[in-house]
Design a protein around this motif. Structure first.
Motif, short mmCIF file in Angstrom:
data_model
loop_
_atom_site.label_atom_id
_atom_site.label_comp_id
_atom_site.label_asym_id
_atom_site.label_seq_id
_atom_site.Cartn_x
_atom_site.Cartn_y
_atom_site.Cartn_z
N PRO A 117 2.91 -7.99 14.77
CA PRO A 117 2.05 -7.00 14.28
C PRO A 117 0.95 -6.59 15.40
O PRO A 117 0.26 -7.45 15.86
CB PRO A 117 1.38 -7.45 12.82
N ILE A 118 0.72 -5.42 15.54
CA ILE A 118 -0.45 -4.96 16.29
C ILE A 118 -1.76 -5.13 15.56
O ILE A 118 -1.72 -4.61 14.51
CB ILE A 118 -0.17 -3.41 16.64
N TRP A 127 6.69 -7.97 7.80
CA TRP A 127 6.08 -6.85 6.96
C TRP A 127 5.81 -7.36 5.45
O TRP A 127 4.51 -6.96 4.96
CB TRP A 127 7.02 -5.64 6.76
N LYS A 128 6.51 -8.14 4.84
CA LYS A 128 6.33 -8.65 3.60
C LYS A 128 5.17 -9.44 3.51
O LYS A 128 4.37 -9.43 2.60
CB LYS A 128 7.41 -9.45 3.11
N ALA A 129 4.56 -9.95 4.55
CA ALA A 129 3.23 -10.72 4.68
C ALA A 129 2.15 -9.94 4.89
O ALA A 129 1.16 -10.57 4.80
CB ALA A 129 3.75 -12.13 5.63
N LYS A 151 2.70 1.39 7.64
CA LYS A 151 3.45 0.34 8.66
C LYS A 151 4.72 -0.16 7.49
O LYS A 151 4.66 -0.09 6.14
CB LYS A 151 2.86 -1.24 8.37
N TYR A 152 5.81 0.00 7.89
CA TYR A 152 7.23 0.13 7.44
C TYR A 152 8.02 -1.12 7.98
O TYR A 152 8.07 -1.59 9.07
CB TYR A 152 7.81 1.53 7.54
N PRO A 153 9.01 -1.48 7.11
CA PRO A 153 9.75 -2.63 7.22
C PRO A 153 11.07 -2.21 7.99
O PRO A 153 11.74 -1.14 7.30
CB PRO A 153 10.07 -3.45 5.87
N PHE A 175 15.47 -5.54 -1.45
CA PHE A 175 14.29 -4.67 -1.05
C PHE A 175 14.04 -3.76 -2.33
O PHE A 175 14.87 -3.14 -2.62
CB PHE A 175 14.37 -3.84 0.25
N ASP A 176 12.91 -4.02 -2.71
CA ASP A 176 12.44 -3.13 -3.99
C ASP A 176 11.44 -2.01 -3.55
O ASP A 176 10.66 -1.40 -4.50
CB ASP A 176 11.95 -4.08 -4.96
#
Length: 643
Positions: free
Chosen positions: A380-381, A398-400, A407-409, A419-420
């Motif tokens: 991550p930036i 991304w989940k964490a 920001k997108y997974p 994925f929900d």
């Protein structure tokens, strides 16, 4: 006959079979290698200069050398040039370039191995006037053309001279324009009129070309030509490929690769000329690089067959897609920068992708070619990104995240079932056609499509076609990795594979990687979008490659005009050395700068003359004044703070 058919296969690399044409000692077509050619820029009356330049071109890999013969005296001097070359042991076939002068063509055909005629200029009327032709007057013109053209065909037959019937998009005659318009069909019909005369006379040493500065029109015209030849039962003549007035530098190389490469991918093309506003010996290596990509293409990993194209290959129409974020639907294609292989620590890292941090002001500045997204993978930036730039990360990372705004997974197909969230990117291998079923009835997904097949464009296209056939309208980002450190080779490969898809309206975004230099990757992505006419982010220069007709130093003049105008985003400026190439060859340009005499320039708005005989020392200022009058001028930014 399949109404969309133009090549042997959409999925298996197979070179089109053409008849063999003998051009001196270097035959063309059939099972011959794809040949390389170029054109001299020296005044044809300068015998020694023409000889020396031809030798440099041959040394650089040129297999045919074209020399302009605008009048009788130049046609006569072709013999002197040929004699000097042969005395030096240089037996490269020479091609006489003819436009308005049938008598020069008839003389040249007795000297050189091949003549090139442009149907729009040769014995046809081109005054850029709207004229309505009746069927009777149209046929009368055809008879007049036949009378003018027949002597040349007879001379070529008698002397064993080959001929290229080379249609140019920008020089269609009034008669063709009145019936077919400024279209690929008009280009094809212009050539077929001359070809039918040759066929009637049992003359078949013919090569065909359909050149345009607009890559879409150029590709569509060549495809349509192949289709029409088969439809009419005419011989499958060899094709000479080229994008006219491609320009210079990386723009010229990318634009050439987009147009020429799209055709080579489908097995079309028997000889290539890359038209750069540079010395002609720099053209052949670029053409050879494009050709070399197909030396080992046969036997690539199998792609599921497809008999019929779900798109019309002769007309541009963007694939229908839904809007997800700012991808798809009516949005311009987006550019994603790939930083997944490195850790971004400071804000300077984003400068190569067009986002400049100004520390004194604590602000960001974005250039015209600023990337829209950055893919950071597992890293991550660590700072807030500038407005307009969004981040994509691998799903597990991304989940964490505590802050998931902008920001997108990036999911795998396996992640889809768990994925929900509302919006995500999903990475898909184009070889996995079954994945289309997994994408059905899904919303909020951007497909990141990649391939590991050496026949990359065809496999990516096959997957997108399957999406169309199954009604899946998710936007698609063309994710292409080419492991190539050489900048030109990287540009040629990506422009071919990705640009060929964009020309057909396939693709809602681009992510390039593998070169190692983020600026090169980013600039190439924007360059491909510009060359494919899908996203205009900078000034476009439609500049001819110079020849013996040129009335000023094209390279120097192009550089001068570029220096004054390269901030005019989306404006197209044609820079032509003589009236043969202007205004016709700059058909797409908004403005034109055309040599009309020694030290004299004619300035155009579109194809309309605005000012004649402008002294060259004032011509750029006058051009800018015309742009101002149209409210298309903006002052260039002055950089106050050093970056």
């Amino acid at each position: 006959m399949d109404q969309n058919k133009y090549c042997n296969s959409l999925t298996e690399y197979s070179r089109r079979e053409s008849v063999k044409v003998n051009i001196g000692q270097v035959p063309l077509g059939a099972d011959c290698p794809i040949r390389v050619q170029s054109m001299t820029t020296i005044d044809t009356m300068d015998t020694q200069g023409s000889v020396d330049q031809t030798i440099r071109m041959v040394d650089s890999g040129c297999e045919y050398v074209r020399i302009t013969a605008p009048s009788i005296k130049e046609a006569q001097n072709l013999q002197e040039i040929k004699n000097e070359l042969r005395a030096k042991g240089i037996d490269v076939p020479l091609v006489a370039d003819i436009h308005f002068t049938p008598n020069a063509a008839e003389l040249a055909a007795k000297i050189v191995e091949k003549v090139r005629v442009n149907p729009g200029n040769y014995a046809d009327k081109k005054k850029f006037e709207e004229i309505d032709y009746t069927d009777e007057s149209y046929e009368a013109e055809l008879l007049r053309i036949k009378k003018k053209f027949t002597p040349l065909v007879e001379i070529c037959k008698a002397n064993g001279t080959a001929m290229r019937i080379g249609t140019n998009h920008g020089s269609l005659s009034d008669r063709i324009m009145s019936r077919f318009g400024d279209t690929p069909l008009g280009m094809v019909e212009s050539a077929l009129e001359f070809l039918r005369i040759c066929d009637e006379m049992d003359y078949h040493e013919i090569v065909l070309s359909m050149k345009a500065s607009n890559t879409r029109i150029m590709v569509q015209a060549y495809r349509l030509l192949v289709h029409k030849l088969e439809e009419e039962g005419l011989k499958p003549y060899p094709l000479h490929l080229g994008v006219t007035e491609a320009g210079d530098g990386e723009d010229g190389r990318i634009k050439s690769a987009v147009g020429i490469g799209a055709l080579l991918e489908d097995g079309l093309g028997d000889t290539v000329r890359v038209s750069l506003t540079e010395e002609p010996e720099y053209e052949a290596p670029v053409a050879q690089s494009l050709i070399d990509r197909y030396a080992n293409r046969s036997g690539h990993q199998m792609i599921a067959p497809l008999d019929h194209s779900p798109v019309d290959p002769f007309v541009y129409e963007r694939r229908k897609s839904i809007e997800v974020l700012n991808f798809g639907d009516q949005n311009v294609p987006r550019v994603i920068a790939d930083f997944s292989g490195e850790k971004v620590v400071d804000k300077k890292a984003l400068k190569p992708i067009g986002h400049h941090y100004l520390p004194e002001l604590d602000k960001w500045k974005m250039g015209d070619t600023g990337a829209d997204y950055v893919y950071s993978g597992t890293n991550p930036i660590p700072y807030m990104l500038p407005n307009g730039l969004r981040e994509v990360l691998d799903y597990e990372i991304w989940k964490a995240l505590d802050d998931q705004e902008n920001k997108y997974p990036l999911l795998t197909l396996e992640d889809l079932s768990v994925f929900d969230g509302v919006v995500a990117f999903v990475q898909v291998d184009a070889a996995n056609l079954a994945a289309v079923t997994d994408l059905k009835n899904r919303a909020g997904l951007v497909v990141m499509l990649y391939t590991q097949n050496i026949h990359a464009m065809a496999e990516l296209r096959r997957f997108i076609f399957e999406m169309m056939l199954q009604g899946v309208e998710l936007p698609v980002v063309l994710m292409h990795k080419v492991m190539e450190q050489d900048q030109t080779e990287f540009q040629l490969a990506t422009a071919t594979d990705v640009g060929g898809l964009l020309i057909d309206g396939l693709g809602d975004g681009v992510m390039l990687s593998g070169q190692g230099n983020k600026k090169v990757e980013n600039d190439t992505a924007f360059g491909i979008l510009q060359a494919a006419r899908t996203r205009m982010t900078k000034t476009e220069y439609i500049s001819c490659p110079s020849c013996g007709r040129t009335l000023f130093d094209l390279q120097e003049t192009t550089a001068m005009i570029r220096k004054r105008t390269d901030h005019l985003k989306g404006v197209k400026i044609g820079i032509m050395g003589c009236i043969v190439n202007g205004p016709g060859e700059m058909a797409d340009a908004d403005y034109g700068y055309v040599g009309s005499g020694k030290g004299k320039i004619t300035l155009y708005r579109g194809q309309t003359v605005v000012k004649r005989a402008v002294p060259s020392e004032r011509a750029v200022d006058e051009l800018i004044e015309i742009i101002r009058e149209d409210d298309n001028w903006v002052e260039p930014e002055t950089e106050v703070i050093a970056l």
